[in-house]
Design an enzyme around this catalytic site. Structure first.
Site, mmCIF file in Angstrom:
data_model
loop_
_atom_site.group_PDB
_atom_site.id
_atom_site.type_symbol
_atom_site.label_atom_id
_atom_site.label_comp_id
_atom_site.label_asym_id
_atom_site.label_seq_id
_atom_site.Cartn_x
_atom_site.Cartn_y
_atom_site.Cartn_z
ATOM 1 N N CYS A 2 0.959 -1.252 -0.071
ATOM 2 C CA CYS A 2 0.086 0.102 0.057
ATOM 3 C C CYS A 2 0.842 1.256 0.195
ATOM 4 C CB CYS A 2 -0.827 -0.046 1.112
ATOM 5 S SG CYS A 2 -1.935 1.515 1.245
ATOM 6 N N GLU A 103 -3.612 0.513 -6.415
ATOM 7 C CA GLU A 103 -2.485 -0.283 -6.774
ATOM 8 C C GLU A 103 -2.505 -0.526 -8.370
ATOM 9 O OE1 GLU A 103 0.231 -1.794 -6.200
ATOM 10 O OE2 GLU A 103 -0.549 -2.164 -4.221
#
Length: 224
Positions: A2, A103
């Site tokens: 992340c 992402e």
């Protein structure tokens, strides 16, 4: 992993969501990057409190930050054994609220990457985090990291790691300052249910940290 996320929920909604006794004033942010200050939720004697911390853990023994790795993520599998995270894992745990995270998926040729925005179908995401305090040049710096685990079935086609997202029913256990057994804490750090999440492709503009705004989380199909 992340490395970029958004938090755009109103302060009042975050107070209600976390039953917090205090919460800093914040502007909506759609492109939060490591080394910036982010919101964390911790337990205190007075109840849950929100505060701002540097995203990128600084261990308490550090004398400077220039030579440190960014440490914005910590792998769930090694928290109990890695000296960098072990003590924080056992006594300094927190939640990191988010509206969603980004992402990037590699193309088949590997020459380009397509960003995706991932969020919950209902309410904020609550990432599992750790925090520390360090004194650098006589200044106390509070910092944090976001814990990652294996990807869920939803995330797996995009990336093999994802942030640990904790459901409400385990918040009290995770935020407790008590030294709970490692096994009990590690058992909480599982991939979040794919059925409760959603994702879509977004503009590559999010790749630039200087870019900001709600347009970054809009599906490509809605951008004309």
């Amino acid at each position: 992993m992340c490395g970029r996320f958004a938090l755009a929920y109103p302060r009042s909604q975050l107070i209600d969501w976390y039953h917090a006794v205090s919460m800093p004033e914040m502007e909506p942010r759609y492109n939060i990057a490591p080394t910036t200050d982010i919101l964390v939720i911790r337990d205190s004697d007075k109840g849950r409190q929100g505060s701002m911390m540097r995203w990128g853990l600084i261990p308490p023994w550090a004398k400077e930050t220039r030579k440190l790795p960014l440490l914005f993520n910590a792998r769930a599998e090694s928290l109990a054994s890695k000296p960098m995270f072990r003590q924080a894992f056992r006594s300094r745990r927190c939640l990191v609220p988010a509206s969603g995270f980004y992402e990037w998926k590699k193309s088949a040729e590997g020459a380009s990457k397509q960003p995706f925005y991932i969020s919950a179908k209902d309410g904020p995401l609550s990432f599992a985090g750790l925090w520390e305090s360090a004194t650098i040049d006589e200044t106390v710096i509070h910092s944090c990291t976001i814990i990652t685990t294996d990807s869920s079935s939803l995330m797996r086609p995009i990336h093999d790691r994802m942030p640990v997202i904790l459901p409400r029913e385990v918040w009290d256990t995770w935020l407790s300052s008590s030294q709970l057994p490692d096994e009990a804490l590690l058992s909480l750090l599982q991939p979040y249910s794919s059925e409760q999440m959603q994702l879509w492709q977004v503009s590559p503009a999010v790749g630039r940290v200087s870019h900001e705004g709600a347009q970054l989380i809009q599906p490509i199909d809605d951008q004309g």
